[in-house]
Design an enzyme around this catalytic site. Structure first.
Site, PDB file in Angstrom:
ATOM      1  N   THR A  58       0.832  -1.207   0.000  1.00  0.00           N
ATOM      2  CA  THR A  58       0.000   0.000   0.000  1.00  0.00           C
ATOM      3  C   THR A  58       0.868   1.260   0.000  1.00  0.00           C
ATOM      4  O   THR A  58       0.531   2.259  -0.605  1.00  0.00           O
ATOM      5  CB  THR A  58      -0.896   0.031   1.261  1.00  0.00           C
ATOM      6  N   SER A  79       6.264   4.224   8.295  1.00  0.00           N
ATOM      7  CA  SER A  79       5.124   4.947   8.846  1.00  0.00           C
ATOM      8  C   SER A  79       4.957   4.690  10.342  1.00  0.00           C
ATOM      9  O   SER A  79       5.854   4.950  11.113  1.00  0.00           O
ATOM     10  CB  SER A  79       3.870   4.564   8.066  1.00  0.00           C
ATOM     11  N   HIS A  80       3.829   4.131  10.709  1.00  0.00           N
ATOM     12  CA  HIS A  80       3.501   3.957  12.122  1.00  0.00           C
ATOM     13  C   HIS A  80       4.026   2.643  12.680  1.00  0.00           C
ATOM     14  O   HIS A  80       3.799   2.342  13.850  1.00  0.00           O
ATOM     15  CB  HIS A  80       1.984   3.997  12.266  1.00  0.00           C
ATOM     16  N   ASP A 116       2.001  10.399  13.546  1.00  0.00           N
ATOM     17  CA  ASP A 116       2.647   9.078  13.535  1.00  0.00           C
ATOM     18  C   ASP A 116       4.128   9.141  13.182  1.00  0.00           C
ATOM     19  O   ASP A 116       4.712  10.227  13.102  1.00  0.00           O
ATOM     20  CB  ASP A 116       1.918   8.137  12.566  1.00  0.00           C
ATOM     21  N   ASP A 125       6.030   8.907  10.513  1.00  0.00           N
ATOM     22  CA  ASP A 125       6.535   9.748   9.428  1.00  0.00           C
ATOM     23  C   ASP A 125       5.730  11.035   9.263  1.00  0.00           C
ATOM     24  O   ASP A 125       5.918  11.760   8.280  1.00  0.00           O
ATOM     25  CB  ASP A 125       6.575   8.962   8.113  1.00  0.00           C
ATOM     26  N   ARG A 146       0.014  10.987   9.547  1.00  0.00           N
ATOM     27  CA  ARG A 146      -1.279  10.695  10.178  1.00  0.00           C
ATOM     28  C   ARG A 146      -1.569  11.696  11.288  1.00  0.00           C
ATOM     29  O   ARG A 146      -0.670  12.370  11.774  1.00  0.00           O
ATOM     30  CB  ARG A 146      -1.270   9.294  10.790  1.00  0.00           C
ATOM     31  N   THR A 180      -8.285   1.805  -0.540  1.00  0.00           N
ATOM     32  CA  THR A 180      -7.359   2.200   0.520  1.00  0.00           C
ATOM     33  C   THR A 180      -5.982   2.486  -0.071  1.00  0.00           C
ATOM     34  O   THR A 180      -5.484   1.725  -0.880  1.00  0.00           O
ATOM     35  CB  THR A 180      -7.257   1.057   1.548  1.00  0.00           C
ATOM     36  N   GLU A 219      -8.909   9.311   5.035  1.00  0.00           N
ATOM     37  CA  GLU A 219      -9.037   7.878   5.236  1.00  0.00           C
ATOM     38  C   GLU A 219      -9.316   7.595   6.703  1.00  0.00           C
ATOM     39  O   GLU A 219      -8.867   8.344   7.578  1.00  0.00           O
ATOM     40  CB  GLU A 219      -7.749   7.160   4.841  1.00  0.00           C
ATOM     41  N   SER A 266      -7.943   5.535   8.445  1.00  0.00           N
ATOM     42  CA  SER A 266      -6.700   5.160   9.130  1.00  0.00           C
ATOM     43  C   SER A 266      -5.940   6.404   9.616  1.00  0.00           C
ATOM     44  O   SER A 266      -4.725   6.459   9.528  1.00  0.00           O
ATOM     45  CB  SER A 266      -5.839   4.323   8.201  1.00  0.00           C
ATOM     46  N   LYS A 306      -0.996  12.513   2.733  1.00  0.00           N
ATOM     47  CA  LYS A 306      -1.774  12.975   3.871  1.00  0.00           C
ATOM     48  C   LYS A 306      -0.833  13.730   4.799  1.00  0.00           C
ATOM     49  O   LYS A 306       0.377  13.581   4.700  1.00  0.00           O
ATOM     50  CB  LYS A 306      -2.463  11.816   4.559  1.00  0.00           C
ATOM     51  N   ARG A 323      -8.872  -6.549   8.547  1.00  0.00           N
ATOM     52  CA  ARG A 323      -9.531  -5.345   9.035  1.00  0.00           C
ATOM     53  C   ARG A 323     -11.037  -5.482   8.798  1.00  0.00           C
ATOM     54  O   ARG A 323     -11.467  -5.769   7.673  1.00  0.00           O
ATOM     55  CB  ARG A 323      -9.024  -4.112   8.311  1.00  0.00           C
TER      56      ARG A 323
HETATM   57  C1  G6P Z   1      -0.934   3.768   5.079  1.00  0.00           C
HETATM   58  C2  G6P Z   1      -1.405   4.326   3.787  1.00  0.00           C
HETATM   59  C3  G6P Z   1      -2.856   4.654   3.870  1.00  0.00           C
HETATM   60  C4  G6P Z   1      -3.651   3.449   4.293  1.00  0.00           C
HETATM   61  C5  G6P Z   1      -3.091   2.874   5.562  1.00  0.00           C
HETATM   62  C6  G6P Z   1      -3.730   1.559   5.955  1.00  0.00           C
HETATM   63  O1  G6P Z   1      -0.998   4.730   6.064  1.00  0.00           O
HETATM   64  O2  G6P Z   1      -0.682   5.487   3.458  1.00  0.00           O
HETATM   65  O3  G6P Z   1      -3.278   5.141   2.639  1.00  0.00           O
HETATM   66  O4  G6P Z   1      -4.969   3.805   4.535  1.00  0.00           O
HETATM   67  O5  G6P Z   1      -1.712   2.661   5.432  1.00  0.00           O
HETATM   68  O6  G6P Z   1      -3.491   0.605   4.989  1.00  0.00           O
HETATM   69  P1  G6P Z   1      -3.832  -0.900   5.235  1.00  0.00           P
HETATM   70  O7  G6P Z   1      -3.665  -1.562   3.901  1.00  0.00           O
HETATM   71  O8  G6P Z   1      -2.886  -1.422   6.305  1.00  0.00           O
HETATM   72  O9  G6P Z   1      -5.252  -0.930   5.744  1.00  0.00           O
HETATM   73 ZN    ZN Z   2       2.497   7.453   8.222  1.00  0.00          ZN
END
Ligand code: G6P
Ligand code: ZN
Length: 543
Positions: free
Chosen positions: A18, A113-114, A277, A279, A282, A344, A363, A365, A376, A496
């Site tokens: 993703t 990221s997170h 988060d 990076d 979020r 997503t 989103e 998330s 974002k 999810r």
């Molecule tokens: C990252 C992406 C988002 C996405 C999120 C969850 O933060 O930048 O665009 O919504 O991950 O993705 P996932 O596939 O884990 O639900």
């Molecule tokens: Zn992030």
């Protein structure tokens, strides 16, 4: 200094997910692993004569090593100039901002990221194109194809570059410019929001806590919120990016930002709480005893967009990912603008933003953003809320309650089943897909199924089609159950389950979310057999 060609063999599994390639640090530390992927990026991009690349990351473990390697490879591939954040630090939104502002060919973001960092944590690498956004699938697919056939990579044998001193250095024929990590980004924010009004808000004694979660947004929040907006020192906490994020999971949700939530629930709560988060892309917005759901935050920002100078002329449209609640759709309808539903992944918003079809995106998330960049943006969302509070004089709670009273409330929750057996999760999704045709028209509990499908998206700009983007069961009253497998996990599979129920009646706007959603949770279990299939009694995380 010479440019060397080093023989290599492909590594399996270098397909970007993703949000780029995310793996355990230990996997990235294998000799040639990072180099192969970077070589594949360069092979895909082609010609760099006269072009600039932006490079930076969230400061997690392996960030500096990776930057040195990428710089030496960029020099070997004829890149003219690389702009790198001081100390190797650039938040994801800052990379996007700098690419656009400096008209770069693209950028490389180093982050998972997170996901947790440190020697046993995760690392990641992502390529962004010249609009500042994540590379579209045709590029990431091409990168992946190259990773499968590589036999060598090119790299300079030059020594390390001093990343801590602002200024220009030469590496082979390439210029490396170490830039301040914050200033371009801060300037962009100052143009979008009413900084005078926010400064006056803080002068009146407004209190806030921004939790940087020991990740990359700390320096940005400190410079902007404390530095430019005059919030008292100490407003931004956990502001220093650490290689292991202090051992925490740098994901701003009520579970991982428990300390912030406890503060906001307690007697010493400031007026406003926020977190970002790993990076910095979020955000979580928190009022007193109220964590605002990301889907609601998007809807509220959209409904109040004209409060911020950058959006004074109104918005052209809203885009949300399919699992995100339909709260924004109601705002779009009221404003008479389009609402786009995408798969997503932030990359799907890029075309809509470039074409001027959408101004705001979000989103579930914890991601919110706008046309100002192509990622974002956590600090942006927090500044929007500050601007809104300053403009209206209302608290977070008042803003949210009034929004629900006007538009109704979309109760919303996501249940994650993390690190489950991938085979079992895939089999469950396959069986669920097999059942979809027979679900339409059926009565399930108090609901009747209007539509049951596996979401397919056709991009209205380039007509590209993305299929199998998540199973959705939509009820006749608009309530929804959505299930998909995460594209960002690094261990097994993550299932999810997203739940949404609309409530128009203001007398029923303050129910417990999980209770309000209980009938849908039961239906999801009945239809999918989630608990038996994953061997889990409870979700690992509920947001
Ligand atoms: C990252 C992406 C988002 C996405 C999120 C969850 O933060 O930048 O665009 O919504 O991950 O993705 P996932 O596939 O884990 O639900
Ligand atoms: Zn992030």
């Amino acid at each position: 200094m010479t440019i060397q060609t080093i023989a290599t063999t492909p590594f399996a599994g270098q397909r970007p997910g993703t949000s780029g390639l995310r793996k355990k640090v230990t996997e990235f530390q294998q000799p040639g692993y990072l180099e192969n992927f970077v070589e594949a990026i360069f092979l895909t991009l082609g010609d760099f004569q006269g072009r600039t690349l932006v490079l930076g990351g969230d400061g997690r473990y392996f960030n500096r090593d990776a930057i040195q390697t990428i710089l030496r490879m960029a020099a070997a591939h004829g890149v003219s100039r690389v702009l790198v954040g001081r100390g190797g630090i650039l938040s994801t939104p800052a990379v996007s901002c700098v690419i656009r502002k400096r008209a770069a060919l693209g950028g490389i973001v180093l982050s998972a990221s997170h996901n947790p960092g440190g020697p046993d944590g995760d690392f990641g690498i992502k390529y962004n194109i010249d609009n500042g956004g994540p590379a579209p699938e045709k590029i990431t697919d091409a990168i992946y194809e190259h990773t499968k056939t590589l036999s060598a990579y090119r790299i300079s044998d030059a020594g390390p570059v001093d990343l801590d001193r602002i200024g220009s250095i030469r590496l082979e024929d390439m210029e490396v410019e170490v830039i301040d990590s914050v200033s371009d980004y801060a300037e962009l924010m100052a143009g979008l929001f009413d900084f005078d009004a926010i400064r006056a808000l803080f002068q009146r004694g407004f209190t806030m806590r921004f939790d940087g979660m020991y990740a990359v947004s700390g320096p940005y929040a400190k410079a902007i919120i404390e530095g430019m907006l005059g919030a008292p020192a100490g407003t931004v906490v956990n502001a220093e990016p650490l290689e292991d994020f202090g051992g925490h999971h740098p994901d701003p949700n009520p579970v991982n930002a428990a300390e912030l939530i406890a503060l906001m629930d307690g007697p010493d709560a400031p007026d406003f709480g926020a977190a970002s988060d790993g990076d910095g892309d979020r955000n979580m917005i928190v009022g007193r005893k109220l964590a605002v759901s990301p889907s609601d935050s998007l809807a509220i920002i959209a409904a109040n967009a004209t409060a911020a100078p950058g959006y004074r002329d109104g918005i052209k449209g809203i885009a949300r990912s399919m699992p995100t609640s339909q709260a924004a759709d109601r705002v779009a309808a009221a404003l008479g603008v389009s609402c786009f539903e995408t798969p997503t992944g932030w990359k799907y918003f890029g075309n809509l933003l470039d074409a001027g079809l959408a101004t705001l995106c979000g989103e579930e998330s914890y991601g919110t953003g706008s046309m100002h960049i192509r990622e974002k943006d956590g600090v942006w969302a927090v500044l929007f809320w500050l601007n809104l509070i300053a403009a209206t004089g209302k608290s977070v709670n008042e803003i949210v309650q009034e929004h629900w009273a006007r538009f109704g409330r979309n109760y919303y929750s996501r249940h994650d089943y993390e690190a489950v057996d991938a085979g079992a999760a895939n089999a469950m999704m396959d069986d669920l897909r097999g059942k979809l045709a027979s679900l339409a028209g059926q009565t399930l509990g108090d609901f009747r199924v209007q539509l049951a499908d596996d979401f397919t998206y056709t991009d209205p700009v380039d007509n590209s089609v993305s299929s199998r983007q998540g199973v959705r069961i939509v009820m006749t009253d608009g309530s929804r159950i959505v299930m998909r497998l995460s594209g960002t996990g690094t261990e097994g599979a993550t299932v999810r389950l997203y739940l949404e129920r609309y409530e128009a009646d203001p007398a029923r706007h303050n129910l417990d979310t999980q209770q309000a959603l209980a009938p849908l949770i039961a239906i999801a279990e009945q239809v999918s057999g989630l608990k038996a299939r994953t061997g889990r009694e409870q979700p690992s995380v509920i947001t």
